[in-house]
Scaffold this motif. Sequence first.
Motif, mmCIF file in Angstrom:
data_model
loop_
_atom_site.group_PDB
_atom_site.id
_atom_site.type_symbol
_atom_site.label_atom_id
_atom_site.label_comp_id
_atom_site.label_asym_id
_atom_site.label_seq_id
_atom_site.Cartn_x
_atom_site.Cartn_y
_atom_site.Cartn_z
ATOM 1 N N VAL A 80 -10.155 -20.212 19.486
ATOM 2 C CA VAL A 80 -9.927 -19.836 20.883
ATOM 3 C C VAL A 80 -8.618 -20.481 21.336
ATOM 4 C CG1 VAL A 80 -10.785 -19.950 23.250
ATOM 5 C CG2 VAL A 80 -12.400 -19.661 21.353
ATOM 6 N N ILE A 81 -7.670 -19.655 21.737
ATOM 7 C CA ILE A 81 -6.365 -20.150 22.159
ATOM 8 C C ILE A 81 -6.416 -20.560 23.628
ATOM 9 C CG2 ILE A 81 -3.934 -19.553 22.508
ATOM 10 C CD1 ILE A 81 -4.240 -17.530 20.214
ATOM 11 N N LEU A 144 -0.937 -11.601 29.255
ATOM 12 C CA LEU A 144 -2.100 -12.108 28.512
ATOM 13 C C LEU A 144 -3.159 -11.031 28.355
ATOM 14 C CD1 LEU A 144 -2.336 -15.662 30.121
ATOM 15 C CD2 LEU A 144 -1.591 -15.104 27.788
ATOM 16 N N SER A 145 -3.359 -10.212 29.375
ATOM 17 C CA SER A 145 -4.319 -9.105 29.260
ATOM 18 C C SER A 145 -3.877 -8.111 28.190
ATOM 19 C CB SER A 145 -4.458 -8.382 30.604
ATOM 20 O OG SER A 145 -5.001 -9.219 31.585
ATOM 21 N N GLN A 146 -2.587 -7.828 28.162
ATOM 22 C CA GLN A 146 -2.060 -6.903 27.159
ATOM 23 C C GLN A 146 -2.226 -7.461 25.743
ATOM 24 O OE1 GLN A 146 1.954 -6.465 28.588
ATOM 25 N NE2 GLN A 146 1.415 -4.883 30.089
ATOM 26 N N LEU A 147 -1.967 -8.753 25.594
ATOM 27 C CA LEU A 147 -2.148 -9.390 24.286
ATOM 28 C C LEU A 147 -3.603 -9.322 23.836
ATOM 29 C CD1 LEU A 147 0.002 -12.671 24.399
ATOM 30 C CD2 LEU A 147 0.197 -10.805 22.740
ATOM 31 N N ALA A 148 -4.511 -9.647 24.757
ATOM 32 C CA ALA A 148 -5.933 -9.627 24.423
ATOM 33 C C ALA A 148 -6.377 -8.225 24.015
ATOM 34 C CB ALA A 148 -6.760 -10.127 25.603
ATOM 35 N N ALA A 149 -5.946 -7.218 24.747
ATOM 36 C CA ALA A 149 -6.329 -5.838 24.436
ATOM 37 C C ALA A 149 -5.739 -5.394 23.103
ATOM 38 C CB ALA A 149 -5.876 -4.911 25.558
ATOM 39 N N ARG A 150 -4.480 -5.734 22.863
ATOM 40 C CA ARG A 150 -3.796 -5.306 21.636
ATOM 41 C C ARG A 150 -4.465 -5.890 20.391
ATOM 42 N NH1 ARG A 150 1.489 -7.614 22.083
ATOM 43 N NH2 ARG A 150 1.579 -6.256 23.925
ATOM 44 N N HIS A 151 -4.967 -7.109 20.495
ATOM 45 C CA HIS A 151 -5.551 -7.787 19.332
ATOM 46 C C HIS A 151 -7.081 -7.817 19.381
ATOM 47 C CE1 HIS A 151 -1.671 -9.243 17.762
ATOM 48 N NE2 HIS A 151 -1.318 -9.349 19.035
ATOM 49 N N ASN A 152 -7.670 -7.078 20.333
ATOM 50 C CA ASN A 152 -9.131 -6.992 20.460
ATOM 51 C C ASN A 152 -9.752 -8.385 20.631
ATOM 52 O OD1 ASN A 152 -11.571 -5.591 20.629
ATOM 53 N ND2 ASN A 152 -11.971 -5.817 18.439
ATOM 54 N N ALA A 154 -11.312 -11.456 23.325
ATOM 55 C CA ALA A 154 -11.913 -11.712 24.633
ATOM 56 C C ALA A 154 -10.917 -12.496 25.487
ATOM 57 C CB ALA A 154 -13.207 -12.498 24.482
ATOM 58 N N LEU A 155 -10.842 -12.153 26.754
ATOM 59 C CA LEU A 155 -10.039 -12.914 27.708
ATOM 60 C C LEU A 155 -11.002 -13.539 28.706
ATOM 61 C CD1 LEU A 155 -7.187 -13.675 28.771
ATOM 62 C CD2 LEU A 155 -7.341 -11.665 30.251
ATOM 63 N N ILE A 156 -11.044 -14.868 28.713
ATOM 64 C CA ILE A 156 -11.929 -15.614 29.609
ATOM 65 C C ILE A 156 -11.054 -16.462 30.511
ATOM 66 C CG2 ILE A 156 -13.776 -17.313 29.771
ATOM 67 C CD1 ILE A 156 -14.584 -16.502 26.894
ATOM 68 N N PHE A 175 -9.610 -9.925 35.477
ATOM 69 C CA PHE A 175 -8.745 -9.349 34.443
ATOM 70 C C PHE A 175 -9.374 -9.390 33.056
ATOM 71 C CE2 PHE A 175 -5.937 -10.165 37.904
ATOM 72 C CZ PHE A 175 -4.885 -9.282 37.771
ATOM 73 N N GLY A 176 -10.321 -10.280 32.847
ATOM 74 C CA GLY A 176 -10.878 -10.464 31.512
ATOM 75 C C GLY A 176 -12.337 -10.072 31.414
#
Length: 364
Positions: A80-81, A144-152, A154-156, A175-176
């Motif tokens: 988790v980043i 960050l939302s775009q990164l999360a979506a592109r790499h499948n 979770a954005l918390i 957003f997540g």
Amino acid sequence: MTHEHIPFLDIRPQEEATTVDSAIKRVIDSGQFILGPEVQAFEQEFSEASALKYAVGVGNGTDALYLLLEGLGIGAGDEVITTSLSAGFTAIAIIRSGATPVFVDIDEHRLTLDPAAVQAAITPRTAAIIPVHLYGQPADLTTLSQLAARHNLALIEDCCQAHLATYQGRAVGTFGHGCAFSFYPTKNLGAMGDGGAACTNDTGLAERIRSLRNGGMSKTSHHQHAGINSRLDEIQAAVLRAKLPLLPEWTIKRRMLATRYRERLCGKTIAIPPETDTGHVYHLFPVRATRRDSFRDHLNTCSIDTVVHYPTPLPNQPAFKSNSTVIYPIAEKICQEIVSLPLHPALTDASIDRIIESIGDFSG
């Protein structure tokens, strides 16, 4: 000359004192203290205030993050980043889930996750990104939302310092996959004890967290999962309900005080991190001082309290050290310079002006 002491914070009930007293008495008279009508009502009211479908009251903000990770099935073997500059509890929640925190550097202006550093840290084991809206300043949620979506992934969102904050006009936390709030007494919306909420627009995730917070029970004495015991109690929920209607007004006051600082500290011996979004809610007002110890000593002699949030990057602390070769030059620099000035709704313009005047007297 003797100066009146200006404390860093005053968390005693002020204008809401009578309402808070009544709320506590209401709970005591009811005889219901755990998962009763106050918690249900607060969950509904807070979710509406935060523009989210569901809020699940839990023991604290750390548990809220942990339960979101657990509810999303993130655990052992996952990475988790998250940010290298935050309170340690963000990382603790990741470790408790069984996952591994991967720390990256911050954006020097926002003081939140640097999306470029996040991109560089993504591996096949990465399962989630947790940005922290530090000090009340929203992270770069677009990227960050775009990164999360592109790499499948979770954005918390860690919103523990960002009650009612918005990013480009939209509520943080929306957003997540979910977000965590803390109601620790010092927060913009604080209880008179501990408390937190895991929030989401996902019906299934909300249902899982409701079960997990209560021992993983599907019904009384029937444990579907090995959950935890993390329940917002009725008294804290009632206190939060008494305070919640005042939160918009308090947020306006925080922004007004921050504006006063920004307008009158220009050209002084400190640097002020920019406001990158008008949705900033100023949980804290940090400034940067290259001679921080001398700066704090000077204000202390003027009877003005300051606090350092935070003195050491998380990956440099014993609890979170790893074999990673990643460096965090911006976080390390910020940690050497950052210092928080007093800012809270009970602070007067006169106190702000004296703080500004005292800073002006600092030789640097």
